[in-house]
Design a protein around this motif. Structure first.
Motif, PDB file in Angstrom:
ATOM      1  N   VAL A   8      -6.080  60.331  -6.282  1.00 11.42           N
ATOM      2  CA  VAL A   8      -7.471  59.942  -6.484  1.00 11.42           C
ATOM      3  C   VAL A   8      -8.376  60.652  -5.482  1.00 11.42           C
ATOM      4  N   LYS A   9      -7.929  60.745  -4.216  1.00  6.12           N
ATOM      5  CA  LYS A   9      -8.727  61.417  -3.189  1.00  6.12           C
ATOM      6  C   LYS A   9      -8.966  62.875  -3.562  1.00  6.12           C
ATOM      7  N   LEU A  10      -7.932  63.544  -4.019  1.00  7.99           N
ATOM      8  CA  LEU A  10      -8.077  64.935  -4.441  1.00  7.99           C
ATOM      9  C   LEU A  10      -9.039  65.050  -5.619  1.00  7.99           C
ATOM     10  N   ALA A  11      -8.945  64.107  -6.553  1.00  8.32           N
ATOM     11  CA  ALA A  11      -9.831  64.132  -7.722  1.00  8.32           C
ATOM     12  C   ALA A  11     -11.294  63.936  -7.316  1.00  8.32           C
ATOM     13  N   LEU A  12     -11.529  63.095  -6.326  1.00  7.55           N
ATOM     14  CA  LEU A  12     -12.898  62.803  -5.886  1.00  7.55           C
ATOM     15  C   LEU A  12     -13.480  63.882  -4.983  1.00  7.55           C
ATOM     16  N   CYS A  13     -12.614  64.640  -4.313  1.00 11.22           N
ATOM     17  CA  CYS A  13     -13.077  65.599  -3.304  1.00 11.22           C
ATOM     18  C   CYS A  13     -13.809  66.780  -3.942  1.00 11.22           C
ATOM     19  N   GLN A  14     -14.993  67.066  -3.446  1.00 14.09           N
ATOM     20  CA  GLN A  14     -15.769  68.218  -3.891  1.00 14.09           C
ATOM     21  C   GLN A  14     -15.566  69.379  -2.919  1.00 14.09           C
ATOM     22  N   GLY A  15     -15.701  70.594  -3.442  1.00 11.62           N
ATOM     23  CA  GLY A  15     -15.630  71.757  -2.569  1.00 11.62           C
ATOM     24  C   GLY A  15     -14.391  72.602  -2.743  1.00 11.62           C
ATOM     25  N   GLN A  32       6.863  65.144   1.802  1.00  5.04           N
ATOM     26  CA  GLN A  32       6.813  63.678   1.702  1.00  5.04           C
ATOM     27  C   GLN A  32       5.685  63.118   2.551  1.00  5.04           C
ATOM     28  N   ARG A  33       4.532  63.738   2.381  1.00  9.53           N
ATOM     29  CA  ARG A  33       3.308  63.320   3.077  1.00  9.53           C
ATOM     30  C   ARG A  33       2.309  62.824   2.043  1.00  9.53           C
ATOM     31  N   SER A  34       1.413  61.976   2.473  1.00  8.05           N
ATOM     32  CA  SER A  34       0.343  61.559   1.563  1.00  8.05           C
ATOM     33  C   SER A  34      -1.016  61.507   2.257  1.00  8.05           C
ATOM     34  N   ASP A  35      -1.023  61.682   3.581  1.00  5.73           N
ATOM     35  CA  ASP A  35      -2.276  61.652   4.319  1.00  5.73           C
ATOM     36  C   ASP A  35      -2.431  62.968   5.068  1.00  5.73           C
ATOM     37  N   LEU A  36      -3.199  63.897   4.496  1.00  7.13           N
ATOM     38  CA  LEU A  36      -3.333  65.233   5.067  1.00  7.13           C
ATOM     39  C   LEU A  36      -4.620  65.329   5.871  1.00  7.13           C
ATOM     40  N   SER A  37      -4.510  65.892   7.067  1.00 10.74           N
ATOM     41  CA  SER A  37      -5.714  66.103   7.871  1.00 10.74           C
ATOM     42  C   SER A  37      -6.465  67.325   7.343  1.00 10.74           C
ATOM     43  N   PHE A  38      -7.729  67.445   7.738  1.00 10.88           N
ATOM     44  CA  PHE A  38      -8.511  68.588   7.297  1.00 10.88           C
ATOM     45  C   PHE A  38      -7.941  69.882   7.853  1.00 10.88           C
ATOM     46  N   GLN A  39      -7.416  69.848   9.075  1.00  5.25           N
ATOM     47  CA  GLN A  39      -6.811  71.050   9.648  1.00  5.25           C
ATOM     48  C   GLN A  39      -5.591  71.492   8.856  1.00  5.25           C
ATOM     49  N   GLU A  40      -4.806  70.526   8.375  1.00  2.14           N
ATOM     50  CA  GLU A  40      -3.662  70.874   7.524  1.00  2.14           C
ATOM     51  C   GLU A  40      -4.123  71.548   6.235  1.00  2.14           C
ATOM     52  N   SER A  51     -16.488  75.542   3.098  1.00  2.00           N
ATOM     53  CA  SER A  51     -17.816  74.949   2.945  1.00  2.00           C
ATOM     54  C   SER A  51     -17.896  73.645   3.730  1.00  2.00           C
ATOM     55  N   GLU A  52     -19.060  73.369   4.213  1.00  2.00           N
ATOM     56  CA  GLU A  52     -19.290  72.106   4.920  1.00  2.00           C
ATOM     57  C   GLU A  52     -19.115  70.926   3.959  1.00  2.00           C
ATOM     58  N   LEU A  54     -16.858  70.627   1.670  1.00  2.00           N
ATOM     59  CA  LEU A  54     -15.437  70.287   1.628  1.00  2.00           C
ATOM     60  C   LEU A  54     -15.043  69.456   2.845  1.00  2.00           C
ATOM     61  N   ARG A  55     -15.449  69.876   4.033  1.00  2.00           N
ATOM     62  CA  ARG A  55     -15.079  69.133   5.245  1.00  2.00           C
ATOM     63  C   ARG A  55     -15.636  67.711   5.207  1.00  2.00           C
ATOM     64  N   GLN A  56     -16.915  67.603   4.868  1.00  2.00           N
ATOM     65  CA  GLN A  56     -17.544  66.284   4.849  1.00  2.00           C
ATOM     66  C   GLN A  56     -16.905  65.378   3.800  1.00  2.00           C
ATOM     67  N   ASN A  57     -16.621  65.948   2.625  1.00  2.00           N
ATOM     68  CA  ASN A  57     -16.015  65.156   1.555  1.00  2.00           C
ATOM     69  C   ASN A  57     -14.646  64.637   1.965  1.00  2.00           C
ATOM     70  N   TRP A  58     -13.807  65.538   2.448  1.00  2.00           N
ATOM     71  CA  TRP A  58     -12.430  65.147   2.747  1.00  2.00           C
ATOM     72  C   TRP A  58     -12.389  64.089   3.855  1.00  2.00           C
ATOM     73  N   GLN A  59     -13.165  64.303   4.886  1.00  2.00           N
ATOM     74  CA  GLN A  59     -13.128  63.376   6.014  1.00  2.00           C
ATOM     75  C   GLN A  59     -13.790  62.037   5.697  1.00  2.00           C
ATOM     76  N   SER A  60     -14.727  62.026   4.775  1.00  2.00           N
ATOM     77  CA  SER A  60     -15.399  60.774   4.419  1.00  2.00           C
ATOM     78  C   SER A  60     -14.578  59.923   3.451  1.00  2.00           C
ATOM     79  N   LEU A  61     -13.604  60.543   2.779  1.00  2.00           N
ATOM     80  CA  LEU A  61     -12.831  59.812   1.770  1.00  2.00           C
ATOM     81  C   LEU A  61     -11.674  59.049   2.428  1.00  2.00           C
ATOM     82  N   THR A  62     -12.021  58.036   3.173  1.00  2.00           N
ATOM     83  CA  THR A  62     -11.032  57.122   3.743  1.00  2.00           C
ATOM     84  C   THR A  62     -10.525  56.191   2.639  1.00  2.00           C
TER      85      THR A  62
END
Length: 286
Positions: A8-15, A32-40, A51-52, A54-62
């Motif tokens: 769902v997070k991937l589907a919602l993420c823009q950028g 076998q991971r499900s919580d990826l950091s932006f650096q990963e 793009s900014e 992408l960073r903002q979207n990924w980090q905001s999608l808690t």
């Protein structure tokens, strides 16, 4: 975070596009991971620049934000047992299908009809000639809810007592184009509307080729009516061929150019259609 939440997070993420989203999902599955950091994400995708958005979207999608965004949205993730098998066969399927209406229609036998937005009286007569027999053979009609051939196909299926699925290039809460609203409202209640885009997503030019791949991927066969030489319907037909689907084309007037794309498809090996049986005889379980 579970794999379902990651989908769902991937589907919602823009950028980032669907191919990169799938690369991240496969990486997460492999390790076998499900919580990826932006650096990963940057490392997996090999991004030096990003793009900014992408960073903002990924980090905001808690997880809490995802739950809030998904409130009231009906959806099937790729891992759902009701996710259509045909769609899993394409190169990069939607990670999530948002929907309104009767999701069980996705389990039926599906045939797509696509064609010109500026459909002529001839194109409309062709739809009224072909669709009722396809419906009587227990197929559900799939199209893109655009004006012209798409809307005619949806309407013809409903008029003769069949079912139809509209694949949208917006969120399922938005009707585009606005001329399709009467059909949209009826389909939302009694048939099915689907999209890979969440609620509130407005029409963007690049959404429609992506929508077309879903139309092609869902269906066992695709029939093109009144497509010009440079037509989005030809992109859908090419996608259907790549997915191993049956492709049909209806010939038209050679003088106007309205069906030049259909004639090209026929020359390239699509089956020429002059009766409903030309479609039905090529489909499974006829």
């Amino acid at each position: 975070m579970s794999r379902e939440v990651l989908l769902v997070k991937l589907a919602l993420c823009q950028g980032m596009g669907i191919e990169k989203k799938w690369r991240l999902l496969q990486y997460a599955q492999h390790y076998q991971r499900s919580d990826l950091s932006f650096q990963e994400i940057l490392q997996v995708l090999g991004y030096n620049r990003f793009s900014e958005t992408l960073r903002q979207n990924w980090q905001s999608l808690t997880p809490d934000e995802i739950n809030q965004r998904m409130l009231g949205q009906k959806y099937l993730s790729y891992d759902s047992p009701l996710y259509p098998t045909n769609l899993k066969e394409i190169a990069y399927p939607p990670l999530v299908l948002f929907y309104e209406g009767r999701k069980e229609l996705l389990q039926k036998r599906l045939v797509a009809f696509v064609g010109a937005r500026d459909a002529t009286a001839y194109g409309k007569r062709v739809i009224d000639f072909l669709v009722p027999e396809v419906v009587r053979a227990n197929y559900v009609v799939v199209s893109g809810l655009a004006k012209g051939i798409d809307s005619c196909a949806h309407e013809a299926a409903m008029v003769c007592g069949g079912y139809t699925i509209g694949v949208l290039g917006t969120g399922v809460d938005l009707c585009y184009p606005s001329q399709s609203r009467p059909i949209y409202q009826k389909m939302k209640k009694e048939h099915l509307l689907i999209s890979e885009y969440p609620r509130g997503t407005t029409p963007q030019k690049h959404h429609f080729p992506m929508r077309n791949r879903i139309i092609a991927g869902l269906s066992q066969g695709l029939c093109v009516i009144e497509a010009k030489s440079r037509s989005g319907s030809l992109i859908t037909a090419q996608q259907a061929l790549e997915d191993g689907r049956e492709v049909f084309a209806v010939p038209g007037d050679v003088l106007t150019g309205h069906s030049a794309g259909c004639h090209d498809l026929i020359q390239d090996g699509a089956k020429c259609v002059h009766s409903p049986e030309d479609i039905l005889s090529e489909l499974p379980q006829f």
